[in-house]
Design a protein around this motif. Sequence first.
Motif, PDB file in Angstrom:
ATOM      1  N   GLN A 209       0.847  -1.202   0.000  1.00 40.69           N
ATOM      2  CA  GLN A 209       0.000   0.000   0.000  1.00 40.69           C
ATOM      3  C   GLN A 209       0.876   1.244   0.000  1.00 40.69           C
ATOM      4  O   GLN A 209       1.895   1.314   0.702  1.00 40.69           O
ATOM      5  CB  GLN A 209      -0.917   0.012   1.220  1.00 40.69           C
ATOM      6  N   VAL A 210       0.475   2.230  -0.781  1.00 41.31           N
ATOM      7  CA  VAL A 210       1.236   3.476  -0.884  1.00 41.31           C
ATOM      8  C   VAL A 210       1.017   4.331   0.355  1.00 41.31           C
ATOM      9  O   VAL A 210      -0.117   4.516   0.806  1.00 41.31           O
ATOM     10  CB  VAL A 210       0.815   4.264  -2.148  1.00 41.31           C
ATOM     11  N   VAL A 211       2.120   4.826   0.921  1.00 39.25           N
ATOM     12  CA  VAL A 211       2.075   5.714   2.074  1.00 39.25           C
ATOM     13  C   VAL A 211       2.718   7.031   1.667  1.00 39.25           C
ATOM     14  O   VAL A 211       3.859   7.058   1.195  1.00 39.25           O
ATOM     15  CB  VAL A 211       2.819   5.104   3.284  1.00 39.25           C
ATOM     16  N   ASP A 212       1.984   8.091   1.839  1.00 41.27           N
ATOM     17  CA  ASP A 212       2.417   9.409   1.376  1.00 41.27           C
ATOM     18  C   ASP A 212       3.167  10.151   2.485  1.00 41.27           C
ATOM     19  O   ASP A 212       2.586  10.454   3.527  1.00 41.27           O
ATOM     20  CB  ASP A 212       1.201  10.222   0.935  1.00 41.27           C
ATOM     21  N   PRO A 213       4.461  10.483   2.293  1.00 42.78           N
ATOM     22  CA  PRO A 213       5.200  11.243   3.303  1.00 42.78           C
ATOM     23  C   PRO A 213       4.676  12.683   3.419  1.00 42.78           C
ATOM     24  O   PRO A 213       4.204  13.269   2.434  1.00 42.78           O
ATOM     25  CB  PRO A 213       6.634  11.239   2.771  1.00 42.78           C
ATOM     26  N   GLU A 214       4.783  13.234   4.610  1.00 43.36           N
ATOM     27  CA  GLU A 214       4.426  14.628   4.866  1.00 43.36           C
ATOM     28  C   GLU A 214       5.703  15.407   5.157  1.00 43.36           C
ATOM     29  O   GLU A 214       6.612  14.900   5.806  1.00 43.36           O
ATOM     30  CB  GLU A 214       3.505  14.746   6.074  1.00 43.36           C
ATOM     31  N   ASP A 215       5.757  16.666   4.682  1.00 44.24           N
ATOM     32  CA  ASP A 215       6.887  17.496   5.074  1.00 44.24           C
ATOM     33  C   ASP A 215       6.577  18.188   6.400  1.00 44.24           C
ATOM     34  O   ASP A 215       5.465  18.076   6.942  1.00 44.24           O
ATOM     35  CB  ASP A 215       7.277  18.488   3.978  1.00 44.24           C
ATOM     36  N   VAL A 216       7.544  18.884   6.940  1.00 52.06           N
ATOM     37  CA  VAL A 216       7.439  19.428   8.298  1.00 52.06           C
ATOM     38  C   VAL A 216       6.217  20.318   8.472  1.00 52.06           C
ATOM     39  O   VAL A 216       5.521  20.247   9.497  1.00 52.06           O
ATOM     40  CB  VAL A 216       8.719  20.201   8.651  1.00 52.06           C
ATOM     41  N   ASP A 217       5.933  21.161   7.499  1.00 49.66           N
ATOM     42  CA  ASP A 217       4.816  22.091   7.648  1.00 49.66           C
ATOM     43  C   ASP A 217       3.479  21.373   7.811  1.00 49.66           C
ATOM     44  O   ASP A 217       2.531  21.934   8.353  1.00 49.66           O
ATOM     45  CB  ASP A 217       4.738  23.034   6.442  1.00 49.66           C
ATOM     46  N   GLU A 218       3.396  20.139   7.366  1.00 48.37           N
ATOM     47  CA  GLU A 218       2.149  19.396   7.452  1.00 48.37           C
ATOM     48  C   GLU A 218       1.951  18.705   8.801  1.00 48.37           C
ATOM     49  O   GLU A 218       0.817  18.413   9.182  1.00 48.37           O
ATOM     50  CB  GLU A 218       2.091  18.350   6.332  1.00 48.37           C
ATOM     51  N   PHE A 219       3.053  18.440   9.529  1.00 45.20           N
ATOM     52  CA  PHE A 219       2.873  17.671  10.773  1.00 45.20           C
ATOM     53  C   PHE A 219       3.423  18.332  12.031  1.00 45.20           C
ATOM     54  O   PHE A 219       3.178  17.833  13.138  1.00 45.20           O
ATOM     55  CB  PHE A 219       3.476  16.265  10.642  1.00 45.20           C
TER      56      PHE A 219
END
Length: 223
Positions: A209-219
């Motif tokens: 399953q594809v897992v989408d990384p988040e950059d710092v501003d998102e988390f």
Amino acid sequence: MKRLGPVHTLAAGAATAVALGALSVITTPAAQNVGARDVPAEAVATASRTPAAPRATPEATRTAGATPAKADYAGRVKGNGGLIAISVRDGKAIAYFCDGRVEAWLRGRAADGRVVLSGPGGASVVARLGGGRAAGELEFGGRRWDFGAPTVKKPSGLYRASAVVRGAKVRAGWIYLDDGSRVGLTLVDGEPADVAIPEPGGNASVNGQVVDPEDVDEFIGEF
């Protein structure tokens, strides 16, 4: 209290005058080193009437160092083999350390040109910010290492992924350096999983399953 007779009064007065005279000769104000953030109190008048020290100006109080409102740092931990990333957003700071086998997420504050962060298990980071880099000390697992981390721009820097895959909780962290070095760790239900580190900004694949990384501003708001 008994009153002193005239002779005793004169003698006492003379002795006091001599003592004060001696003090006025040998007493000098003690030198003090005042930090950039210290505001000196009004000097107390001495027998020699030394003028009060001037108050610190606003410019002097800022010499401790400016703190960027937004910055990302990533670099190597000396003698450890791992990488560390630090991100600052409006006074909030987070860091991620990883060597591919263990990891630590830390959070704290950025002020006066430095960051002070803490994480589970007594992990901590203290670093100075300036000259386009963060330099300081990482404490983790009962040991300490120095590090230097220059500022980086996307796609380098810190990424995180959080998802539920086939009923299992997935959490991953990745650090990318400008020279192409990268490290990361994916946990599935808290256990390390064999998951390839994606290309910077790309997606990871966990159990198909594809897992989408988040950059710092998102988390960063979750810390």
